[in-house]
Scaffold this motif. Structure first.
Motif, short mmCIF file in Angstrom:
data_model
loop_
_atom_site.label_atom_id
_atom_site.label_comp_id
_atom_site.label_asym_id
_atom_site.label_seq_id
_atom_site.Cartn_x
_atom_site.Cartn_y
_atom_site.Cartn_z
N SER A 173 5.06 19.38 -1.38
CA SER A 173 4.91 18.13 -2.13
C SER A 173 5.96 17.14 -1.64
N PRO A 174 5.60 16.28 -0.70
CA PRO A 174 6.60 15.44 -0.02
C PRO A 174 7.13 14.25 -0.81
N ILE A 175 6.46 13.83 -1.89
CA ILE A 175 6.91 12.61 -2.57
C ILE A 175 7.31 12.89 -4.02
N THR A 176 7.77 14.07 -4.31
CA THR A 176 8.10 14.42 -5.70
C THR A 176 9.18 13.51 -6.29
N GLU A 177 10.09 13.02 -5.47
CA GLU A 177 11.19 12.20 -5.98
C GLU A 177 10.89 10.71 -5.92
N TRP A 178 9.75 10.32 -5.43
CA TRP A 178 9.42 8.90 -5.30
C TRP A 178 9.08 8.31 -6.67
N LEU A 179 9.41 7.04 -6.84
CA LEU A 179 9.00 6.28 -8.01
C LEU A 179 7.71 5.53 -7.70
N THR A 180 7.04 5.04 -8.74
CA THR A 180 5.79 4.30 -8.53
C THR A 180 5.99 3.12 -7.60
N GLU A 181 7.12 2.39 -7.80
CA GLU A 181 7.37 1.22 -6.94
C GLU A 181 7.61 1.62 -5.49
N ASP A 182 8.12 2.85 -5.27
CA ASP A 182 8.31 3.33 -3.89
C ASP A 182 6.95 3.52 -3.21
N VAL A 183 6.02 4.07 -3.97
CA VAL A 183 4.68 4.32 -3.42
C VAL A 183 4.00 3.01 -3.05
N TRP A 184 4.00 2.06 -3.99
CA TRP A 184 3.34 0.79 -3.73
C TRP A 184 4.04 0.00 -2.63
N SER A 185 5.36 0.10 -2.57
CA SER A 185 6.09 -0.59 -1.52
C SER A 185 5.70 -0.05 -0.15
N TYR A 186 5.59 1.27 -0.08
CA TYR A 186 5.19 1.89 1.20
C TYR A 186 3.78 1.48 1.60
N LEU A 187 2.87 1.45 0.64
CA LEU A 187 1.46 1.19 0.95
C LEU A 187 1.17 -0.28 1.23
N THR A 188 1.88 -1.19 0.55
CA THR A 188 1.47 -2.59 0.60
C THR A 188 2.38 -3.50 1.41
N THR A 189 3.62 -3.08 1.67
CA THR A 189 4.52 -4.00 2.37
C THR A 189 5.12 -3.43 3.65
N GLN A 190 5.36 -2.16 3.68
CA GLN A 190 6.12 -1.60 4.81
C GLN A 190 5.25 -1.11 5.95
N ASN A 191 4.15 -0.43 5.62
CA ASN A 191 3.41 0.28 6.65
C ASN A 191 1.91 0.05 6.55
N PRO A 192 1.33 -0.82 7.36
CA PRO A 192 -0.13 -0.94 7.37
C PRO A 192 -0.75 0.36 7.86
N PRO A 193 -1.84 0.80 7.25
CA PRO A 193 -2.41 2.10 7.63
C PRO A 193 -2.87 2.12 9.09
N PRO A 194 -2.62 3.22 9.79
CA PRO A 194 -2.98 3.32 11.22
C PRO A 194 -4.47 3.21 11.49
N TRP A 195 -5.31 3.49 10.47
CA TRP A 195 -6.76 3.48 10.70
C TRP A 195 -7.36 2.08 10.61
N GLY A 196 -6.54 1.06 10.39
CA GLY A 196 -7.00 -0.31 10.56
C GLY A 196 -7.59 -1.00 9.35
N ILE A 197 -7.68 -0.32 8.21
CA ILE A 197 -8.17 -0.96 6.99
C ILE A 197 -7.02 -1.03 5.99
N SER A 198 -6.74 -2.23 5.50
CA SER A 198 -5.62 -2.39 4.59
C SER A 198 -5.89 -1.70 3.26
N HIS A 199 -4.85 -1.62 2.43
CA HIS A 199 -4.98 -1.01 1.11
C HIS A 199 -5.32 -2.05 0.05
#
Length: 415
Positions: A173-199
């Motif tokens: 379980s790699p994200i057990t210590e993450w907060l909700t804002e950490d998840v959304w920050s990763y998905l929406t601002t830091q890392n566009p998905p490699p498969w080419g479709i945004s979140h």
């Protein structure tokens, strides 16, 4: 990836933000490592066939995009979609066999629609590769129950714990210590998905709806997904489907008719007139839906489907499911092809001819069951062997058996 753990990886993917985060973390790692160091990796997405239609479209698009990207890159990666087996599909059980709509006490849907299909796929992967590591998108900050569940697991120094059901599967379980804002920050601002479709669509679904994300269910000890953003639109485990109501308020007005139907089947299970008086074991308590109730539910479902399609929606029940329901009804109580007749009222099963049924063996029905079903099977066999042509006599006999069966409340053996 470490050669110490040269085994298959399985990513449990519910489609929600947390599992999407884990999926992207794993996928990014795969794209950056040398191909000779890659483990075969699979993501499993559970499709119950009764997902909220707007969410089902999102699932279809994201699976297609990721699998295409993996193939283009030549990666040993695939998203596998888990479906319930035909005899375990929701409509086959609810309308065909008469299971009352699920409750938290009688939660027949979870194992049939989610757990068993996933287990079958995991079993095949483990048999193929010998062992596997399963990743979960769980976080301690989700709730106190989630924190306790995570902390009670014995974790090795490498971060792995044993899976309760599979000897050769470890859990990570790699994200057990993450907060909700950490998840959304990763998905929406830091890392566009490699498969080419945004979140953007994922974020839109969350902003429209309310309620918690439905985690990928791996055993019956986990809570239900009722009312979550990524749950079934027919879920009756909660009083109100707040996510569906949120979608409707946000402009998805075509979903209103689905929400009305969901409320109807929830109320139907509490309506004693729609339930048999006896369970199959003979106990005097509400049993399965009566034959007339099943017909009413089917008619209302097809009416809801017609209204939904008129607004640009899709079918809610497949022709295959209607055919299976028709066969179950023939076995249990119906000598008049009622399922086909009702379906034709709404433009479905138009190519199926209605005729006096001579019952056939159907894998969906327990051939050892007693009472009306067995009697009808014996009579049908006599009709077949003796070549009796008088359909009127045949129908009268079958109708009498139907009436007696309805009184006894015969249905599937779990009721």
């Amino acid at each position: 990836m470490s050669q110490k753990y040269k085994r298959a990886w399985i990513i449990t993917f519910s489609g929600g933000k947390d599992s999407t985060c884990v999926l992207q973390l794993m996928y990014e790692m795969i794209t950056k490592l040398p191909k000779d160091e890659l483990n075969p990796t699979y993501a499993i997405l559970s499709d119950t066939l009764v997902e909220a239609p707007n969410v089902a479209v999102y699932f279809k698009n994201i699976v297609k995009a990721i699998n295409l990207d993996a193939k283009t890159r030549g990666l040993p990666f695939e998203i596998i979609v888990a479906h319930p087996s035909p005899q375990n599909e929701f409509w086959v059980n609810l309308i065909g066999k008469g299971y009352p709509s699920p409750t938290r006490i009688f939660r027949w849907c979870t194992e049939r629609l989610k757990i068993n299909p996933m287990k079958s796929i995991v079993k095949n992967i483990v048999e193929k590769h010998g062992s596997a590591i399963m990743t979960l998108g769980v976080r301690k900050s989700e709730s106190m129950n989630r924190r306790r569940s995570i902390e009670k697991r014995t974790v090795s120094e490498d971060g792995f714990s044993k899976h309760d059901d599979y000897e050769n599967v470890l859990i990570y379980s790699p994200i057990t210590e993450w907060l909700t804002e950490d998840v959304w920050s990763y998905l929406t601002t830091q890392n566009p998905p490699p498969w080419g479709i945004s979140h953007a669509k994922l974020f839109s679904l969350y902003s429209q709806a309310s309620g918690d994300e439905c985690q990928f269910i791996i055993d019956k000890s986990q809570s239900s997904c009722g009312g979550s953003r990524f749950g079934c639109w027919v879920c009756t485990l909660v009083n109100e489907d707040k996510s569906m109501q949120g979608f409707i308020k946000s402009g998805e007005s075509s979903l209103a008719v689905l929400n009305e139907f969901r409320n109807f089947i929830k109320e139907a299970r509490e309506n004693r007139s729609m339930r048999c008086d006896f369970k199959k074991d003979g106990s005097f308590s509400p049993g399965p839906f009566t034959s007339s109730a099943r017909k009413e539910i089917l008619r209302r479902l097809l009416r809801a489907e017609a209204e939904f399609k008129a607004c640009g929606g899709s079918e809610l029940i497949s022709d295959e499911q209607l055919g299976m329901i028709a066969k179950i009804w023939e076995k249990e109580f119906d000598s008049e092809s009622s399922c086909i007749t009702i379906s034709k009222e709404f433009g479905r099963m138009q190519n199926i001819e209605i005729s006096t049924p001579i019952l056939e063996d159907v894998d969906l029905i327990d051939t050892t069951s007693k009472g009306g079903e067995a009697a009808k099977r014996i009579i049908s066999e006599i009709v077949r062997k003796e070549g009796i042509k008088d359909n009127e006599i045949y129908e009268i006999i079958m109708k009498n058996i139907d009436d007696e069966t309805a009184k006894l409340g015969e249905s599937d053996d779990i009721l």
